[in-house]
Design a protein around this motif. Sequence first.
Motif, PDB file in Angstrom:
ATOM      1  N   LEU A  66       0.859  -1.183   0.000  1.00  0.00           N
ATOM      2  CA  LEU A  66       0.000   0.000   0.000  1.00  0.00           C
ATOM      3  C   LEU A  66       0.904   1.244   0.000  1.00  0.00           C
ATOM      4  CD1 LEU A  66      -2.663  -1.129   2.635  1.00  0.00           C
ATOM      5  CD2 LEU A  66      -3.057  -0.829   0.183  1.00  0.00           C
ATOM      6  N   PRO A  67       1.419   1.627  -1.175  1.00  0.00           N
ATOM      7  CA  PRO A  67       2.350   2.752  -1.223  1.00  0.00           C
ATOM      8  C   PRO A  67       1.683   4.123  -1.273  1.00  0.00           C
ATOM      9  CG  PRO A  67       2.141   1.779  -3.385  1.00  0.00           C
ATOM     10  CD  PRO A  67       1.300   0.946  -2.470  1.00  0.00           C
ATOM     11  N   GLU A  68       0.394   4.175  -1.574  1.00  0.00           N
ATOM     12  CA  GLU A  68      -0.298   5.461  -1.710  1.00  0.00           C
ATOM     13  C   GLU A  68      -1.134   5.758  -0.469  1.00  0.00           C
ATOM     14  OE1 GLU A  68      -2.077   6.717  -5.454  1.00  0.00           O
ATOM     15  OE2 GLU A  68      -1.431   4.804  -6.313  1.00  0.00           O
ATOM     16  N   GLY A  69      -1.008   6.991   0.034  1.00  0.00           N
ATOM     17  CA  GLY A  69      -1.717   7.371   1.241  1.00  0.00           C
ATOM     18  C   GLY A  69      -3.221   7.172   1.190  1.00  0.00           C
ATOM     19  N   PRO A  70      -3.928   7.692   0.180  1.00  0.00           N
ATOM     20  CA  PRO A  70      -5.380   7.526   0.150  1.00  0.00           C
ATOM     21  C   PRO A  70      -5.821   6.066   0.126  1.00  0.00           C
ATOM     22  CG  PRO A  70      -4.724   9.298  -1.320  1.00  0.00           C
ATOM     23  CD  PRO A  70      -3.466   8.630  -0.862  1.00  0.00           C
ATOM     24  N   PHE A  71      -5.103   5.209  -0.597  1.00  0.00           N
ATOM     25  CA  PHE A  71      -5.458   3.788  -0.635  1.00  0.00           C
ATOM     26  C   PHE A  71      -5.184   3.129   0.716  1.00  0.00           C
ATOM     27  CE2 PHE A  71      -5.498   4.563  -5.140  1.00  0.00           C
ATOM     28  CZ  PHE A  71      -6.390   3.630  -5.658  1.00  0.00           C
ATOM     29  N   SER A  72      -4.132   3.561   1.392  1.00  0.00           N
ATOM     30  CA  SER A  72      -3.817   2.997   2.702  1.00  0.00           C
ATOM     31  C   SER A  72      -4.845   3.426   3.745  1.00  0.00           C
ATOM     32  CB  SER A  72      -2.412   3.437   3.130  1.00  0.00           C
ATOM     33  OG  SER A  72      -1.988   2.725   4.269  1.00  0.00           O
ATOM     34  N   LEU A  73      -5.299   4.671   3.653  1.00  0.00           N
ATOM     35  CA  LEU A  73      -6.365   5.136   4.550  1.00  0.00           C
ATOM     36  C   LEU A  73      -7.661   4.399   4.255  1.00  0.00           C
ATOM     37  CD1 LEU A  73      -7.474   7.045   6.701  1.00  0.00           C
ATOM     38  CD2 LEU A  73      -7.782   8.771   4.898  1.00  0.00           C
ATOM     39  N   ASP A  74      -7.989   4.241   2.981  1.00  0.00           N
ATOM     40  CA  ASP A  74      -9.182   3.499   2.589  1.00  0.00           C
ATOM     41  C   ASP A  74      -9.159   2.089   3.172  1.00  0.00           C
ATOM     42  OD1 ASP A  74     -11.468   2.730   0.478  1.00  0.00           O
ATOM     43  OD2 ASP A  74      -9.865   1.232   0.309  1.00  0.00           O
ATOM     44  N   ALA A  75      -7.989   1.444   3.167  1.00  0.00           N
ATOM     45  CA  ALA A  75      -7.884   0.087   3.701  1.00  0.00           C
ATOM     46  C   ALA A  75      -8.243   0.057   5.174  1.00  0.00           C
ATOM     47  CB  ALA A  75      -6.468  -0.444   3.488  1.00  0.00           C
ATOM     48  N   ARG A  76      -7.720   0.983   5.954  1.00  0.00           N
ATOM     49  CA  ARG A  76      -8.017   1.002   7.386  1.00  0.00           C
ATOM     50  C   ARG A  76      -9.501   1.259   7.644  1.00  0.00           C
ATOM     51  NH1 ARG A  76      -2.775   2.716   6.785  1.00  0.00           N
ATOM     52  NH2 ARG A  76      -1.283   2.280   8.468  1.00  0.00           N
ATOM     53  N   LEU A  77     -10.054   2.236   6.948  1.00  0.00           N
ATOM     54  CA  LEU A  77     -11.459   2.576   7.166  1.00  0.00           C
ATOM     55  C   LEU A  77     -12.376   1.446   6.706  1.00  0.00           C
ATOM     56  CD1 LEU A  77     -11.402   6.330   6.096  1.00  0.00           C
ATOM     57  CD2 LEU A  77     -11.431   5.406   8.420  1.00  0.00           C
ATOM     58  N   GLY A 100      -7.105  11.709  11.753  1.00  0.00           N
ATOM     59  CA  GLY A 100      -7.193  11.132  13.094  1.00  0.00           C
ATOM     60  C   GLY A 100      -8.623  10.987  13.563  1.00  0.00           C
ATOM     61  N   PHE A 101      -9.420  12.028  13.387  1.00  0.00           N
ATOM     62  CA  PHE A 101     -10.829  11.960  13.796  1.00  0.00           C
ATOM     63  C   PHE A 101     -11.598  10.944  12.951  1.00  0.00           C
ATOM     64  CE2 PHE A 101     -10.360  16.559  15.370  1.00  0.00           C
ATOM     65  CZ  PHE A 101     -10.118  16.131  16.671  1.00  0.00           C
ATOM     66  N   MET A 102     -11.238  10.842  11.684  1.00  0.00           N
ATOM     67  CA  MET A 102     -11.896   9.880  10.804  1.00  0.00           C
ATOM     68  C   MET A 102     -11.716   8.458  11.338  1.00  0.00           C
ATOM     69  SD  MET A 102     -11.394   9.861   6.652  1.00  0.00           S
ATOM     70  CE  MET A 102     -11.246  11.654   6.684  1.00  0.00           C
ATOM     71  N   LEU A 103     -10.489   8.139  11.731  1.00  0.00           N
ATOM     72  CA  LEU A 103     -10.211   6.795  12.235  1.00  0.00           C
ATOM     73  C   LEU A 103     -10.870   6.559  13.587  1.00  0.00           C
ATOM     74  CD1 LEU A 103      -8.592   4.224  11.491  1.00  0.00           C
ATOM     75  CD2 LEU A 103      -6.831   5.057  13.036  1.00  0.00           C
ATOM     76  N   LEU A 104     -10.857   7.555  14.461  1.00  0.00           N
ATOM     77  CA  LEU A 104     -11.471   7.388  15.779  1.00  0.00           C
ATOM     78  C   LEU A 104     -12.987   7.264  15.670  1.00  0.00           C
ATOM     79  CD1 LEU A 104      -9.354   9.845  17.952  1.00  0.00           C
ATOM     80  CD2 LEU A 104      -9.194   7.354  17.827  1.00  0.00           C
ATOM     81  N   ARG A 105     -13.587   7.995  14.748  1.00  0.00           N
ATOM     82  CA  ARG A 105     -15.031   7.819  14.542  1.00  0.00           C
ATOM     83  C   ARG A 105     -15.335   6.403  14.050  1.00  0.00           C
ATOM     84  NH1 ARG A 105     -14.779  13.257  12.334  1.00  0.00           N
ATOM     85  NH2 ARG A 105     -14.620  12.340  10.237  1.00  0.00           N
ATOM     86  N   HIS A 271      -7.675   2.788  -9.721  1.00  0.00           N
ATOM     87  CA  HIS A 271      -6.584   1.853  -9.497  1.00  0.00           C
ATOM     88  C   HIS A 271      -5.401   2.616  -8.900  1.00  0.00           C
ATOM     89  CE1 HIS A 271      -8.995  -0.068 -12.687  1.00  0.00           C
ATOM     90  NE2 HIS A 271      -8.629  -1.209 -12.122  1.00  0.00           N
ATOM     91  N   ASP A 272      -4.656   1.949  -8.028  1.00  0.00           N
ATOM     92  CA  ASP A 272      -3.475   2.605  -7.468  1.00  0.00           C
ATOM     93  C   ASP A 272      -2.309   2.474  -8.444  1.00  0.00           C
ATOM     94  OD1 ASP A 272      -2.404   0.051  -7.230  1.00  0.00           O
ATOM     95  OD2 ASP A 272      -2.486  -0.011  -5.038  1.00  0.00           O
ATOM     96  N   VAL A 273      -1.139   2.947  -8.031  1.00  0.00           N
ATOM     97  CA  VAL A 273       0.019   2.983  -8.914  1.00  0.00           C
ATOM     98  C   VAL A 273       0.454   1.578  -9.333  1.00  0.00           C
ATOM     99  CG1 VAL A 273       1.692   2.976  -7.013  1.00  0.00           C
ATOM    100  CG2 VAL A 273       2.315   4.035  -9.196  1.00  0.00           C
ATOM    101  N   LEU A 274       0.051   0.560  -8.571  1.00  0.00           N
ATOM    102  CA  LEU A 274       0.378  -0.822  -8.904  1.00  0.00           C
ATOM    103  C   LEU A 274      -0.753  -1.511  -9.669  1.00  0.00           C
ATOM    104  CD1 LEU A 274       2.100  -1.844  -5.551  1.00  0.00           C
ATOM    105  CD2 LEU A 274       3.210  -1.338  -7.742  1.00  0.00           C
ATOM    106  N   GLY A 275      -1.793  -0.741 -10.021  1.00  0.00           N
ATOM    107  CA  GLY A 275      -2.873  -1.276 -10.827  1.00  0.00           C
ATOM    108  C   GLY A 275      -3.948  -2.011 -10.059  1.00  0.00           C
ATOM    109  N   LYS A 276      -4.008  -1.828  -8.739  1.00  0.00           N
ATOM    110  CA  LYS A 276      -4.979  -2.549  -7.918  1.00  0.00           C
ATOM    111  C   LYS A 276      -6.131  -1.634  -7.506  1.00  0.00           C
ATOM    112  CE  LYS A 276      -1.515  -5.729  -6.050  1.00  0.00           C
ATOM    113  NZ  LYS A 276      -2.009  -6.910  -6.758  1.00  0.00           N
ATOM    114  N   THR A 277      -7.317  -2.207  -7.391  1.00  0.00           N
ATOM    115  CA  THR A 277      -8.476  -1.463  -6.902  1.00  0.00           C
ATOM    116  C   THR A 277      -8.398  -1.313  -5.393  1.00  0.00           C
ATOM    117  OG1 THR A 277      -9.751  -3.521  -6.757  1.00  0.00           O
ATOM    118  CG2 THR A 277      -9.937  -2.250  -8.803  1.00  0.00           C
ATOM    119  N   SER A 278      -9.260  -0.485  -4.837  1.00  0.00           N
ATOM    120  CA  SER A 278      -9.214  -0.197  -3.402  1.00  0.00           C
ATOM    121  C   SER A 278      -9.597  -1.421  -2.580  1.00  0.00           C
ATOM    122  CB  SER A 278     -10.161   0.955  -3.072  1.00  0.00           C
ATOM    123  OG  SER A 278     -11.519   0.534  -3.226  1.00  0.00           O
ATOM    124  N   VAL A 279      -9.133  -1.461  -1.344  1.00  0.00           N
ATOM    125  CA  VAL A 279      -9.499  -2.542  -0.425  1.00  0.00           C
ATOM    126  C   VAL A 279     -11.001  -2.506  -0.161  1.00  0.00           C
ATOM    127  CG1 VAL A 279      -9.226  -3.396   1.943  1.00  0.00           C
ATOM    128  CG2 VAL A 279      -7.208  -2.672   0.618  1.00  0.00           C
TER     129      VAL A 279
END
Length: 522
Positions: A66-77, A100-105, A271-279
């Motif tokens: 997960l090299p891209e920030g938005p995709f990594s955040l999407d995975a956690r959420l 931070g608030f997004m994750l805590l919510r 798709h992210d930089v590696l060609g994968k869709t979001s988690v």
Amino acid sequence: MTTTRSLLACVLACCMAWLAGCAALPARQPPPPAYALADVGAATLARVAAASTPADAAGRSGLRMLPEGPFSLDARLALAAAAQKSLDLQYYQLQSDSVGFMLLRAARDAAARGVRVRLLVDDFYTAGQDELFSTLAAYPNVQVRLFNPLPERKGSFVGRFIGSAAVFSRINHRMHNKLFIADNSISVAGGRNIGDEYFMQSETANFIDADVLATGPVVREQSAAFDLYWNSAHVWPIEQVVPPLLAPEDARRRFDEIAGPQGPPVPVRAHDVLGKTSVHQQLAEGRLDLMFAKATVLVDQPDKITRTTPAEQFDGSVTQHVMELMDTARTQVLIISPYFIPGRRGMERLGRAVGNGVKVTIYTNSLSSTDEPLVYLGYARYRDDLLKLGFEIYEVAPHRGASTNLGAFGTSISRLHAKISVVDDDRIFVGSMNLDSRSARINTEIGLIVESAEVVREFRRLIPARGFQSAYRLRLSDSGRVEWLEPREDGGFTVHHDNPGTNWIAEFWNWFNALFVGEEQL
């Protein structure tokens, strides 16, 4: 908080502590131990993980970079939204900002569904957050604990530093780990703290970083590592450090006020930089796009922070294991570390590798990109010798973030925060560990070693064919001075004869501050 500001705060703290006493923690009451839930097979995430695993996996773990920030955040959420049994979150820093608030919510909402939520945060950067974490803990199914809490709870970072100065060893030793585990089935771990700049959401500066999503046996290892810290004597329940001031219902209402309403989702590309869709999309489809490989968790013992000699601190550390991995290199080593200070031991080991014909490449921050200028000066003490020995060195150019293909930096500058080591073409480490003395001996760390040519090939796809276009390449001139080569669109280079993006006043100020901080503290 930069090292320079920490230094000034320390000096002020010592003076103030001498004039007026310091705060003290109450006696710790050991909470009942708790462990990762094992009965999760019927949970949706466990079933998706199983459906994504081939029959011939044979003890290997499922992995996705997960090299891209938005995709990594999407995975956690997405994992938080799908969790049905448990969420275990462990972070060095969890900021009170939009991410931070997004994750805590998301954690609060999971708890409302009956999910057991355990949140473990290092206490160094929690100034002003006592009410936030205390009111979150008022929700049923939520437990919040602090690692190595500072005695002083009031005021700013500097104020807490001053009030806790009598126990400097407590201030100085931190839990640098980052870990997110949902239903003991799927994890996300790597270099990212929780804050806007780690997920490409800052308007001023954003980090180049990396995480790995995992399923399978390695997740159970990560859960065991989480439990090791959760049940450590260095961890305090929030209610023992910050006694609740509100009735539970009022506290929950107050948390909702602090965290604010749900905002719009962070957009991700198709798709992210590696060609994968979001988690998020893959979970909805019931199958994750994963590579399968042998993966092993490296984790420091929590009591590393109480060890007194350098040898004891280094023995068995994540750093020791990663250095031993590098010792086995046959052809090449790539070190990606935002805070790189090899020290005498590192220079000997890496120099020996170069002497044996191993190509060693270092990708780190420049003075103009780093958020820790004193660390850069610590590294610069070794930089010329590294170049003379034949190391290949790249330093991030802060205005060239767009050339990474890792997200829309816009007008923000780019800074390196990823901690990755690649050995030959078949082994890679991703985690929280920097290659410096602080990670080796002072802080605790965690990471993964993956043994897979496929995973390494996937990672190398992030590096353009022409090399690191986001960075200056360093070389020595005929007269022995360092030069910084900035890539141009025509394939050539612009040569900088002085450290680019800085001025002599800033460099002098950083040099002056470095006189008061030993290399082992950087």
